[in-house]
Scaffold this active site. Structure first.
Site, PDB file in Angstrom:
ATOM      1  N   ASP A   1       0.819  -1.218   0.000  1.00 57.18           N
ATOM      2  CA  ASP A   1       0.000   0.000   0.000  1.00 57.18           C
ATOM      3  C   ASP A   1       0.854   1.272   0.000  1.00 57.18           C
ATOM      4  OD1 ASP A   1       1.011  -0.350   2.493  1.00 57.18           O
ATOM      5  OD2 ASP A   1      -0.850   0.066   3.572  1.00 57.18           O
TER       6      ASP A   1
ATOM      7  N   HIS B   1      21.502  12.740 -26.209  1.00 58.88           N
ATOM      8  CA  HIS B   1      20.039  12.709 -26.359  1.00 58.88           C
ATOM      9  C   HIS B   1      19.516  14.089 -26.016  1.00 58.88           C
ATOM     10  CE1 HIS B   1      20.159  12.431 -21.947  1.00 58.88           C
ATOM     11  NE2 HIS B   1      21.081  11.502 -22.112  1.00 58.88           N
TER      12      HIS B   1
ATOM     13  N   HIS C   1      24.426   0.574 -17.123  1.00 55.63           N
ATOM     14  CA  HIS C   1      23.282   0.977 -16.291  1.00 55.63           C
ATOM     15  C   HIS C   1      23.423   0.474 -14.845  1.00 55.63           C
ATOM     16  CE1 HIS C   1      20.583   1.613 -20.085  1.00 55.63           C
ATOM     17  NE2 HIS C   1      21.429   2.602 -19.877  1.00 55.63           N
TER      18      HIS C   1
ATOM     19  N   GLU D   1      30.180  13.459 -19.515  1.00 55.03           N
ATOM     20  CA  GLU D   1      28.876  13.909 -20.034  1.00 55.03           C
ATOM     21  C   GLU D   1      28.550  15.322 -19.565  1.00 55.03           C
ATOM     22  OE1 GLU D   1      25.483  11.614 -18.620  1.00 55.03           O
ATOM     23  OE2 GLU D   1      24.250  12.404 -20.256  1.00 55.03           O
TER      24      GLU D   1
ATOM     25  N   GLU E   1      28.031  12.876 -24.468  1.00 53.33           N
ATOM     26  CA  GLU E   1      28.520  11.914 -23.490  1.00 53.33           C
ATOM     27  C   GLU E   1      29.262  10.723 -24.080  1.00 53.33           C
ATOM     28  OE1 GLU E   1      25.284   9.572 -21.674  1.00 53.33           O
ATOM     29  OE2 GLU E   1      23.878  10.955 -22.598  1.00 53.33           O
TER      30      GLU E   1
ATOM     31  N   ARG F   1      33.261   7.727 -18.905  1.00 50.06           N
ATOM     32  CA  ARG F   1      32.311   8.534 -19.685  1.00 50.06           C
ATOM     33  C   ARG F   1      32.421   9.960 -19.156  1.00 50.06           C
ATOM     34  NH1 ARG F   1      28.283   5.617 -19.172  1.00 50.06           N
ATOM     35  NH2 ARG F   1      27.043   6.491 -17.487  1.00 50.06           N
TER      36      ARG F   1
ATOM     37  N   TYR G   1      34.759   1.861 -22.615  1.00 50.37           N
ATOM     38  CA  TYR G   1      34.567   0.871 -21.542  1.00 50.37           C
ATOM     39  C   TYR G   1      35.349  -0.381 -21.900  1.00 50.37           C
ATOM     40  CZ  TYR G   1      30.724   4.158 -21.288  1.00 50.37           C
ATOM     41  OH  TYR G   1      29.981   5.320 -21.269  1.00 50.37           O
TER      42      TYR G   1
ATOM     43  N   HIS H   1      15.772  11.711 -20.936  1.00 51.16           N
ATOM     44  CA  HIS H   1      15.824  11.402 -22.374  1.00 51.16           C
ATOM     45  C   HIS H   1      14.603  12.098 -22.955  1.00 51.16           C
ATOM     46  CE1 HIS H   1      18.231   7.528 -21.332  1.00 51.16           C
ATOM     47  NE2 HIS H   1      18.953   8.626 -21.227  1.00 51.16           N
TER      48      HIS H   1
ATOM     49  N   HIS I   1      27.261   3.024 -26.950  1.00 45.85           N
ATOM     50  CA  HIS I   1      26.045   3.849 -26.925  1.00 45.85           C
ATOM     51  C   HIS I   1      26.255   5.074 -27.817  1.00 45.85           C
ATOM     52  CE1 HIS I   1      27.960   6.670 -24.061  1.00 45.85           C
ATOM     53  NE2 HIS I   1      28.381   5.606 -23.402  1.00 45.85           N
TER      54      HIS I   1
ATOM     55  N   ASP J   1      22.012  16.170 -16.376  1.00 47.62           N
ATOM     56  CA  ASP J   1      22.519  14.809 -16.618  1.00 47.62           C
ATOM     57  C   ASP J   1      24.027  14.915 -16.815  1.00 47.62           C
ATOM     58  OD1 ASP J   1      22.927  12.210 -17.400  1.00 47.62           O
ATOM     59  OD2 ASP J   1      21.779  12.344 -19.262  1.00 47.62           O
TER      60      ASP J   1
ATOM     61  N   ASP K   1      27.364   8.977 -12.821  1.00 50.08           N
ATOM     62  CA  ASP K   1      26.404   9.597 -13.750  1.00 50.08           C
ATOM     63  C   ASP K   1      25.198   9.977 -12.891  1.00 50.08           C
ATOM     64  OD1 ASP K   1      24.468  10.222 -15.643  1.00 50.08           O
ATOM     65  OD2 ASP K   1      24.959   8.545 -16.971  1.00 50.08           O
TER      66      ASP K   1
HETATM   67  N1  GLY Z   1      21.899   9.203 -17.239  1.00 43.88           N
HETATM   68  C1  GLY Z   1      21.284   8.705 -18.392  1.00 43.88           C
HETATM   69  C2  GLY Z   1      22.028   9.060 -19.588  1.00 43.88           C
HETATM   70  O1  GLY Z   1      23.137   9.531 -19.501  1.00 43.88           O
HETATM   71  O2  GLY Z   1      21.538   8.958 -20.673  1.00 43.88           O
HETATM   72 MN    MN Z   2      22.670  11.228 -20.754  1.00 46.75          MN
HETATM   73 MN    MN Z   3      23.905  10.463 -17.783  1.00 43.71          MN
END
Ligand code: GLY
Ligand code: MN
Ligand code: MN
Length: 440
Positions: free
Chosen positions: A36, A350, A239, A404, A380, A402, A384, A357, A346, A267, A256
């Site tokens: 609940d 975005h 992720h 970003e 970004e 990474r 890796y 996103h 990747h 982000d 991140d």
């Molecule tokens: N944190 C999600 C991305 O970098 O797309």
């Molecule tokens: Mn991102």
């Molecule tokens: Mn990110």
């Protein structure tokens, strides 16, 4: 965001919808976390973008040129008993006075009222498939009108996805939105600096995550998405959100994490050495990623297309990987063969906005979208190299990097909204050295 901005958005949407049309925009339902207990409520971005109304159980109806009011809000009525438990509600009067609705009705009456609003409208703007609860409602309301067709009532003949119009509006940020996004970026940048300052071997990923969350919350922000705080091998898991391992001397830490301020996201990713000093190999890979990020950011300017930054990053990364001996062959051929994908799986960014996103088409027909002032996006790139990578010397293993940033397209080029977090090797090592000497 001031109420006038929401009113302006509704007006613009109405201009695009044309006459004889109606838009139906439901709020997101509250969702159960377990048994609940509900998740903290977060309004649907489309609904909030048009209303500024952050309560569940609401539906906005927009009817251009309707004499008795163009903007109708169905919402919960005031309920003193419930309000003791979960806090105040705007109620019908609040919907009109505070949130600018021309008229407001109890959400419990929507099945009785909505079919009448659909009568003699030829076009219905609604996003099918996004809210299962309401899809069936909309179908039922239209069927009710159809049943009355013999008495001369005109049934809507055209269903149009609302997102086409709305998401294109959301893609271009107004000065008010940019101001909020700058704040979200600034607060996230401070949190990343804090993470660099408190990090040292013996700390744990969750302790670093806690520092970041603390900074977000004291600044009236939430996480824009679950933070990734991955040390060593975990930095190679794209992720990763367990954020529970000990941080080891000699490893890198990839963070991140972005703040959401007034429903707008930032982000940011930064990668730095747990002990404050990059090893030779870490530094070499880091410089390749950083150079690729600079090359990609340089491509963010009006007139360039969406994929230009990605192409620049791929070219730069491939060259760098060849220099390091991690790819072998001719750069042009390696790019053509997508050889980089083994280390960079990747894309380079975005759209960014109310959703991390964010919405907006990346292509128009077959062509990449042209960048225009007011668009915001992330840049970004990363590399890796998980342990066990075949034909890769052990010295490179567990390097996951990474970098970003959030970038606004401006009239003459771009503005990096997240520039407050350092990213050169020298700057990062200096921040960490200062923090370390203060800990002694
Ligand atoms: N944190 C999600 C991305 O970098 O797309
Ligand atoms: Mn991102
Ligand atoms: Mn990110």
């Amino acid at each position: 965001m001031h109420q006038t901005e929401f009113a302006k958005r509704r007006k613009r949407l109405m201009q695009m919808m044309g006459k004889d049309s109606i838009a139906i925009v439901p709020a997101a339902p509250a969702t159960i976390r377990n048994r609940d207990v509900e998740y903290r409520y977060r309004p649907d971005s489309d609904f909030y973008y048009l209303t500024g109304f952050a309560e569940p159980e609401a539906v906005a109806v927009i009817i251009p040129k309707r004499k008795h009011g163009e903007y109708i809000l169905f919402c919960r009525e005031r309920d003193p008993a419930m309000e003791i438990w979960v806090g105040p509600r705007a109620g019908l009067e609040g919907a009109r006075k505070t949130f600018g609705a021309d008229d407001a009705f109890p959400i419990s009456d929507i099945d009785d009222i909505l079919p009448g609003l659909l009568e003699n409208r030829s076009r219905v703007y609604y996003t099918m498939g996004a809210n299962n609860n309401y899809d069936q409602h909309v179908i039922n309301w239209v069927n009710q009108i159809r049943e009355k067709s013999r008495s001369g009532v005109h049934t809507p003949g055209e269903f149009v996805a609302l997102d086409h119009l709305l998401h294109d509006m959301r893609l271009f940020k107004s000065p008010g939105e940019i101001a909020v996004m700058r704040k979200a970026a600034k607060i996230a940048a401070q949190a990343h600096i804090r993470a660099m300052q408190v990090c040292h071997p013996g700390k744990t990923e969750n302790e670093i995550e806690a520092e970041i969350l603390h900074h977000f919350r004291v600044n009236h922000c939430h996480e824009a998405y679950p933070s990734i705080v991955g040390g060593g091998a975990n930095g190679c898991i794209l992720h990763y959100i367990d954020n529970n391992a000990a941080l080891r001397d000699g490893d890198l830490l990839l963070i991140d994490a972005g703040a959401e301020k007034d429903y707008y996201a930032s982000d940011i990713t930064r990668t730095f050495p747990v002990n404050g000093k990059f090893s030779k190999e870490q530094k070499a890979v880091y410089e390749v990623v950083l150079q690729a990020q600079h090359a990609a950011i340089e491509q963010v300017k009006p007139g360039n297309h969406w994929n230009d930054p990605h192409d620049a990053a791929v070219k730069s990364l491939t060259k760098g990987l060849v220099k390091l001996g991690l790819l072998k062959g001719e750069v042009r051929k390696l790019i053509k063969d997508n050889a980089y994908r083994r280390y960079y799986m990747h894309r380079t960014g975005h759209w960014l906005g109310m959703d991390v996103h964010d919405v907006g088409d990346y292509k128009v027909g077959d062509a990449w979208r042209v960048l225009e002032p007011g668009m915001t996006l992330t840049i970004e790139p990363g590399i890796y190299i998980p342990a066990g990578s075949k034909k890769v010397a052990k010295k490179w293993w567990n390097i996951g990097i990474r970098i970003e940033d959030d970038v606004l397209v401006t009239k003459n080029g771009c503005e990096v909204l997240t520039k407050d977090v350092p990213k050169s090797v020298g700057e990062i090592e200096a921040i960490m050295a200062t923090a370390s000497s203060q800990r002694m």
